[in-house]
Design a protein around this motif. Structure first.
Motif, PDB file in Angstrom:
ATOM      1  N   CYS A 277      56.160 -27.065 -12.896  1.00 56.08           N
ATOM      2  CA  CYS A 277      56.123 -28.463 -12.457  1.00 56.08           C
ATOM      3  C   CYS A 277      56.072 -28.558 -10.946  1.00 56.08           C
ATOM      4  O   CYS A 277      56.469 -27.627 -10.243  1.00 56.08           O
ATOM      5  N   LEU A 278      55.636 -29.711 -10.472  1.00 57.19           N
ATOM      6  CA  LEU A 278      55.931 -30.105  -9.104  1.00 57.19           C
ATOM      7  C   LEU A 278      57.333 -30.694  -9.150  1.00 57.19           C
ATOM      8  O   LEU A 278      57.694 -31.378 -10.117  1.00 57.19           O
TER       9      LEU A 278
ATOM     10  N   ILE B  96      59.511 -40.027  -5.704  1.00 54.31           N
ATOM     11  CA  ILE B  96      58.458 -40.304  -6.693  1.00 54.31           C
ATOM     12  C   ILE B  96      57.109 -40.416  -5.990  1.00 54.31           C
ATOM     13  O   ILE B  96      56.106 -39.834  -6.439  1.00 54.31           O
ATOM     14  N   ARG B  97      57.079 -41.120  -4.880  1.00 55.39           N
ATOM     15  CA  ARG B  97      55.819 -41.277  -4.131  1.00 55.39           C
ATOM     16  C   ARG B  97      55.295 -39.915  -3.681  1.00 55.39           C
ATOM     17  O   ARG B  97      54.101 -39.613  -3.811  1.00 55.39           O
ATOM     18  N   ALA B  98      56.175 -39.067  -3.158  1.00 55.70           N
ATOM     19  CA  ALA B  98      55.760 -37.739  -2.703  1.00 55.70           C
ATOM     20  C   ALA B  98      55.203 -36.919  -3.854  1.00 55.70           C
ATOM     21  O   ALA B  98      54.161 -36.264  -3.717  1.00 55.70           O
ATOM     22  N   LEU B  99      55.876 -36.953  -5.000  1.00 56.76           N
ATOM     23  CA  LEU B  99      55.413 -36.198  -6.175  1.00 56.76           C
ATOM     24  C   LEU B  99      54.005 -36.606  -6.587  1.00 56.76           C
ATOM     25  O   LEU B  99      53.124 -35.759  -6.750  1.00 56.76           O
ATOM     26  N   TYR B 100      53.803 -37.891  -6.772  1.00 58.82           N
ATOM     27  CA  TYR B 100      52.501 -38.369  -7.243  1.00 58.82           C
ATOM     28  C   TYR B 100      51.412 -38.189  -6.189  1.00 58.82           C
ATOM     29  O   TYR B 100      50.252 -37.934  -6.529  1.00 58.82           O
ATOM     30  N   THR B 101      51.765 -38.279  -4.907  1.00 54.18           N
ATOM     31  CA  THR B 101      50.779 -38.085  -3.847  1.00 54.18           C
ATOM     32  C   THR B 101      50.266 -36.646  -3.865  1.00 54.18           C
ATOM     33  O   THR B 101      49.054 -36.400  -3.828  1.00 54.18           O
TER      34      THR B 101
ATOM     35  N   ALA C 253      46.424 -34.820  -5.285  1.00 56.51           N
ATOM     36  CA  ALA C 253      45.610 -33.877  -4.525  1.00 56.51           C
ATOM     37  C   ALA C 253      45.403 -32.562  -5.270  1.00 56.51           C
ATOM     38  O   ALA C 253      44.547 -31.767  -4.899  1.00 56.51           O
ATOM     39  N   MET C 254      46.189 -32.351  -6.313  1.00 55.71           N
ATOM     40  CA  MET C 254      46.071 -31.126  -7.120  1.00 55.71           C
ATOM     41  C   MET C 254      45.395 -31.397  -8.457  1.00 55.71           C
ATOM     42  O   MET C 254      45.472 -30.597  -9.368  1.00 55.71           O
ATOM     43  N   GLY C 255      44.789 -32.573  -8.603  1.00 49.38           N
ATOM     44  CA  GLY C 255      44.080 -32.881  -9.839  1.00 49.38           C
ATOM     45  C   GLY C 255      44.867 -33.733 -10.808  1.00 49.38           C
ATOM     46  O   GLY C 255      44.426 -33.973 -11.927  1.00 49.38           O
ATOM     47  N   GLY C 256      46.036 -34.196 -10.406  1.00 55.38           N
ATOM     48  CA  GLY C 256      46.843 -35.076 -11.254  1.00 55.38           C
ATOM     49  C   GLY C 256      47.896 -34.319 -12.041  1.00 55.38           C
ATOM     50  O   GLY C 256      47.799 -33.109 -12.219  1.00 55.38           O
TER      51      GLY C 256
ATOM     52  N   ARG D 118      49.347 -30.471   0.095  1.00 52.67           N
ATOM     53  CA  ARG D 118      50.205 -31.152   1.070  1.00 52.67           C
ATOM     54  C   ARG D 118      49.408 -31.537   2.312  1.00 52.67           C
ATOM     55  O   ARG D 118      49.528 -32.660   2.810  1.00 52.67           O
ATOM     56  N   GLU D 119      48.643 -30.596   2.824  1.00 54.73           N
ATOM     57  CA  GLU D 119      47.859 -30.865   4.033  1.00 54.73           C
ATOM     58  C   GLU D 119      46.829 -31.961   3.791  1.00 54.73           C
ATOM     59  O   GLU D 119      46.606 -32.810   4.656  1.00 54.73           O
ATOM     60  N   ALA D 120      46.220 -31.957   2.618  1.00 54.56           N
ATOM     61  CA  ALA D 120      45.180 -32.942   2.307  1.00 54.56           C
ATOM     62  C   ALA D 120      45.726 -34.365   2.291  1.00 54.56           C
ATOM     63  O   ALA D 120      44.987 -35.317   2.559  1.00 54.56           O
TER      64      ALA D 120
END
Length: 170
Positions: free
Chosen positions: A13-14, A31-36, A40-43, A89-91
């Protein structure tokens, strides 16, 4: 509401860890950080999950919610390639989300008692009591953190949540 015994092997998991009440600023930022990062990793590969605990002698529901500790999780469909988290993260760094808090974690819970709770989070204590009685009848004791799988969005007026408790023979 009838609990069932299940077995859960490794899941990748993330993850973001924090302290504070559900829906509070810390929780919402996590929650915002997780989904962001997940976007970027394809969901995400599954619904958001939370593992909850307290560092207190009192039962968790007697501890003020601002002292609750948690790990929020978004299951991934597959384990990420080396460097994928850092690239994601960088993206999305310019989003302003706390992307550096997001980690990749793999865990296994083994044998668990589960129950689908239908209704407000404030009424989970009723379902948890049913689970505790089920465990006691079978000689099972807690063997890990309280785990929730959110089958509906957190703001859904009729939430459905899998309540999961890792267990072992007492």
């Amino acid at each position: 509401m009838i609990p069932v015994l299940t077995v859960h092997g490794p899941v990748t998991c993330l993850s973001v860890s924090g302290v504070g009440e559900p829906g509070g600023a810390e929780h919402v930022a996590a929650i915002r950080a997780l989904y962001t990062v997940a976007s970027a990793m394809g969901g995400p590969g599954g619904p958001m999950e939370g593992m909850w605990y307290v560092e207190d002698e009192r039962p968790g529901l007697e501890v003020p919610r601002e002292l609750w500790r948690w790990h929020l999780l978004l299951p991934l469909a597959v384990a990420p390639e080396p460097g994928a988290l850092e690239r994601a993260r960088e993206a999305v760094r310019a989003s302003g989300a706390a992307v550096d808090r997001v980690l990749v974690a793999t865990f296994a819970e083994g044998e668990c008692v589960e129950l689908v709770h239908e209704g407000p989070f404030s009424e989970e204590h009723v379902s948890l009591k049913v689970m505790e009685e089920f465990m006691a009848e079978r000689g099972l004791v807690v063997n890990g953190l309280h785990h929730e799988v959110y089958l509906t969005p957190l703001d859904d007026p009729a939430p459905r949540t899998v309540l999961r408790q890792p267990v072992r023979a007492g």
